[in-house]
Scaffold this active site. Sequence first.
Site, short mmCIF file in Angstrom:
data_model
loop_
_atom_site.label_atom_id
_atom_site.label_comp_id
_atom_site.label_asym_id
_atom_site.label_seq_id
_atom_site.Cartn_x
_atom_site.Cartn_y
_atom_site.Cartn_z
N ASP A 194 -14.39 26.66 -39.92
CA ASP A 194 -13.15 26.42 -39.17
C ASP A 194 -13.21 25.11 -38.37
O ASP A 194 -12.19 24.62 -37.90
CB ASP A 194 -12.88 27.57 -38.18
CG ASP A 194 -12.46 28.84 -38.88
OD1 ASP A 194 -11.81 28.73 -39.94
OD2 ASP A 194 -12.77 29.93 -38.38
N THR B 115 2.99 11.81 5.53
CA THR B 115 4.35 12.31 5.27
C THR B 115 4.62 12.45 3.78
O THR B 115 5.21 13.44 3.34
CB THR B 115 5.39 11.36 5.91
OG1 THR B 115 5.01 11.10 7.26
CG2 THR B 115 6.76 12.01 5.89
N VAL C 203 0.84 -1.20 0.00
CA VAL C 203 0.00 0.00 0.00
C VAL C 203 0.87 1.25 0.00
O VAL C 203 0.59 2.24 -0.69
CB VAL C 203 -0.95 -0.01 1.23
CG1 VAL C 203 -1.64 1.34 1.37
CG2 VAL C 203 -1.98 -1.11 1.08
N ASP D 58 -13.12 30.76 -35.67
CA ASP D 58 -14.40 31.30 -35.18
C ASP D 58 -15.60 30.88 -36.03
O ASP D 58 -16.73 30.90 -35.57
CB ASP D 58 -14.35 32.83 -35.09
CG ASP D 58 -13.93 33.47 -36.42
OD1 ASP D 58 -13.87 32.77 -37.45
OD2 ASP D 58 -13.68 34.69 -36.42
N ILE E 25 3.39 1.25 -3.61
CA ILE E 25 2.79 1.39 -4.94
C ILE E 25 2.19 2.80 -5.06
O ILE E 25 1.34 3.18 -4.25
CB ILE E 25 1.72 0.33 -5.18
CG1 ILE E 25 2.34 -1.07 -5.12
CG2 ILE E 25 1.04 0.53 -6.54
CD1 ILE E 25 1.33 -2.20 -5.16
N ASP F 68 -5.71 33.67 -36.03
CA ASP F 68 -6.33 34.70 -36.86
C ASP F 68 -5.65 36.03 -36.55
O ASP F 68 -4.96 36.16 -35.54
CB ASP F 68 -7.83 34.82 -36.55
CG ASP F 68 -8.59 33.56 -36.93
OD1 ASP F 68 -8.30 32.99 -37.98
OD2 ASP F 68 -9.48 33.16 -36.16
#
Length: 900
Positions: free
Chosen positions: A640, A733, A284, A636, A287, A331
Amino acid sequence: MAYCNTQLKDLFTQFSSSEKGLSSDEVTRRLQKYGPNALKRGKKESLFVLFLHQFKDFLMYLLLFATAISLLLQEYLDAIAMLSIAIMSAILGFVQEYRANKAMEALEKLSAPHAKVIRDGVEKKILASELVPGDIFVLEAGDIVPADGRIFESYDLKVEEASLTGESVASEKNSEEVASEAPITEQHCMVFMATSVTYGKAKCMVTGTGMSTEMGKIATSIQSAGESSAPLQIKFKQMAKQIGFAVIFLITIIFFTSLINKDPSADMLGFLGSMLIFAMSMAVAAIPNSLPAIVTISLAMGAKVLAKKNMIIKKLPAAESLGSATVICTDKTGTLTKNEMTVTKLLFGGKVIDVTGSGYSPEGGFLLGGKEFPPKEAEMLFRIGYLCNDAELSEEAGKRTVIGDPTEGSLLVLAEKAKIGSDYKARFKLVQELSFDSERKRMSAIYDDPSKKAREVYVKGAPDLLLEKCDRILVGGKVRKMTPADRKAILAKNHEFAVSALRVLGFAYKTVESSKSKYDIASVEKNLVFVGLVGMIDPPREEVKDAILNCRKAGIRVMVITGDHADTARAVAEKIGLYQEGDVVLTGAEMDKLSDEDLADKIERIRIIARALPIQKLRIVDALQKKGHIVAMTGDGVNDAPALKKADIGIAMGITGTDVAKEVAEGVLADDNFATIVNAVREGRDIYDRIIKSTRYLLACNTGEVVLVFTSILVGLPLPMIPLQILLMNLFTDGLPAIALGTESADEDIMTRPPRNPADHPINIQMLALIVLFGVSLGLGALVLYAFYFKATGDVAYSRTIAFTTLVMLEMFAVYGSRSLSAFKKLNPLTNKFLVFAITMSVGLHVLIVYWSPLQSVFQTVALSAKDWLRILALSSVGYFVMEFSKYFIKSGLSKKVNT
C-alpha cells in the site's frame, strides 16, 4: 565486528542470551550499559537560543533600530518603552514556539517505531529504542527492522535494503552463516536497522543498536528527513511580504507628505528622527509578520487535538490538508467494520452447516438443517483453519482477545467449538510456511504428521482464486475428481454467503513429498483437494453509518477498496448507507481491463472496487487526482506504500498497519476506525477556519490603523497616535485576540460546506473586500472622533487619547464579530475563555495607560471622562455590526451548502 560467520550456539553464548530472550532485569542492566537504540541527533536548541531566535526577524530589527535612534535623540523614555515592547514580543513568540515544539514532540513519541521482542519467554511489543544487544526480536512482512541482528529462524524472509545498499530488489534471507569478509549485500543471515521486510517472517538476535549499527556507521536516520513547511504557511509568508511592500510604500508617502507639511520653524534633525521612528513603528504594526506564526501554531495545536481523537499526524501540513479532502478511499475490514470475526456458516461435503455462538467465546455448536451436526466429520476443515494460522488467543481479566489477525482468530475459536485441535500443536510439526500475500490471496502451511508418517500442505484463501488451484474435492470422507458442476455449486454458495455480508474463505490441502527441505509456491499450490468454505461475519461499526452520512453532507465521496468478494463489499456498503442505486462496483480484474481513459470516465461513479490488489490503489489515486480530487487514502500493507505516498493525504492503519505503511503515511489512524477519519476531516476544516478568522481580524485591524494615520495626514491633522501607542496595539490589542481566535469552536455548518480548493489563496477577492471594508470603517470611525475632539479642543494629547481608545474599543467589538464565519451567529460571549482573557487583558492594560500617571507619561495619554467613554463605546459598537455585515461578501464562498 562481523557476526555472520559465527555459529548460532556460540553467538547465543557470546551475548549471554537464548531463544527465550533476555530477562527484564538483564535488559535494564544492558540499557544502562549500551544506551537507547537510537541514532544520535543534532544538539537540541537551548531555551535561551530559542528566545534569541525571536529577534532574528526583519521587523524586530526595525524596532531595535528605532530604539537606537530614540537613544541618539535622547528620547530615553521612548527607547526604554520600545525595548520593553520588543522583549515582550520576543517572550510572546518564544512561548508560542515552545508550546508548538512541545506539541510536536508529544506527537513524535506517539508515532515512534516499535519492535516485537521475546523477553522472559513471552512475546511483547516495545519501543524500538528500548532494544539492547542480545534481545530476541520477531519480524514479519511489513515490519521495519529495528536494529542490526542475526537470524536464527526464518520462513521465506525477504528484506528490502535499498536504504542501506541502494539495491531495490529485496534480498532473500536465511539463518545459514556466511564468510566474515562477505559484503553487506551478501550477508544473508543478517538484518540491518531501517531496512524493511517485504515477505516472510523470522526471529533474530540483536547484535548492534544505535550508533553501533550499519546505519549508525554511515550516520543516517530512520526518522523523517525534516519538517516541511505547510503550503498554507508558504502562502501566508508570501502574502505578508507583499503587504509589507505595500505598507512600506504607503509609509514612504506618509513620511514625505509630513515632511512637506512640517512647520518651517521646527528642528529638521529632530523632525526627521521622530518621523523615522514613527515610520518604522508603523511598519512593525502594519506588516502582518505574525501570520506565518499563527499558521504554524494553529497546525501544531490542531495536530495535538487530532492525536487525542486517534489521528496521529506525522507531517504537520496534513493537519489542515485533511479538511480539503474530496474523496476518501478506505479499506473495508477493520475500518468500516469492527474486525471481530465470528464464523457463522460452513460448506462441507456439499452441505451448509450453521455455527452458533458469537465473538471469541468457545461456547457454540453446529447445526445441519436445525439438527446437531457431529463436528468430527469435518475434522479436515477445522484442521486446516487451525494449523494454517498465525494468530493466538489470549485471555485477560476474563476477556478473550486475539493476538494477530481477527479472521485467523475466529478459526481458532471454530476449532475450539468443535472440541478439536487441543492436540494439534503436539501432533503436527511445522516444516515451512508460505505467507499470505495480497496478490495470490492465499496462505499455505506445510506440516509433518508423525503419527501417519505423512507430510501435508494446508491452504486457505479467497474461494474463487483457490478453486483455480484445485482439481479434486473431499466429499463423504473420500477424495474424488472435481467436476464443473462442483465448481459451479461452490461458487454459487460463495456468492450466497457473500451477499449475506459474510467474509468467505476457501480451504484445501494435499499430500507432498517428505524428502524436500524447502518448497516453493508454484509447486505447492496446485492440484489441491478442495475441502470447504467458511463464512464469517464482521459487523459494521455502529458509528460508521453516521460518518458516511456526514461525508455526504460535506460533499466528500467515499470509495471502498477491498480484497473481499464484490458481493460481500456491496452488502456491507448497503448496510451502512454507502451504496446507492446507480453506483458502480468493479473488481480488480475488471479494472485492469479498462484503459486509463475508460477508468477516468467511470471513476466518478465507482463506489466499490473489490478483489483489489494494493498496486491498483496507485492507479485509482492517479485517476482521481487527474479529475481534480484531493484524495485521502487508507492502507496497512507493504504494497500500500506507493498509493499512500501518492495520495494527497496517506493514512496508515495504527493497529493492523505495517511499519512500512506507517513510515510513508502522513497520518496514522490509531483505532483503525473510519469515523475517526471523518472527525479528522472536520478538525482539518476547523483548523483552516481558525486560521482564516485570525487572519481576517489581524489584517482588518492593521488596515484600520494605516487608514487612520494616512487619512489624518491627508486632511492636515497631526499624527493621531504616537509610535509607542501603535506598537502596543500591535502586540496586545491585535495580537492577543488574534491568537485567542485560534481556540474558537467550529461553526455548526462546517460539515455541510463543500470541500475547499487547496489551490485557492486563503485571502481571495471576497475576503479582501471584507478586510478593506472593515479596515476602512474602523479607521474612518476613529478619525471622526479624533477630528471632532481636535477641532473642538485643539489639544493633541487629549485627541490622540480619544483616537487611541476608539481604535482599541473598535477592535474589541470587532473580535467578537470574528468568532464565526457566518453572519450574526448566536454565540455565548463567555464560551471562549481564552478570548475573554485576551480582551480583559487588552482593555485592562489600556485603562491603566489612560489613568495611571506613570504610564500616562510614557504613552502620552490623558484621563477621559464618562461622557468621552459613552461616545467612544457608542461609535465602537458599530465595529461589531460592520464585521457581521461584511461577512456577506464571503457568504457564497464559505457558507455554501451541499445538497444531500
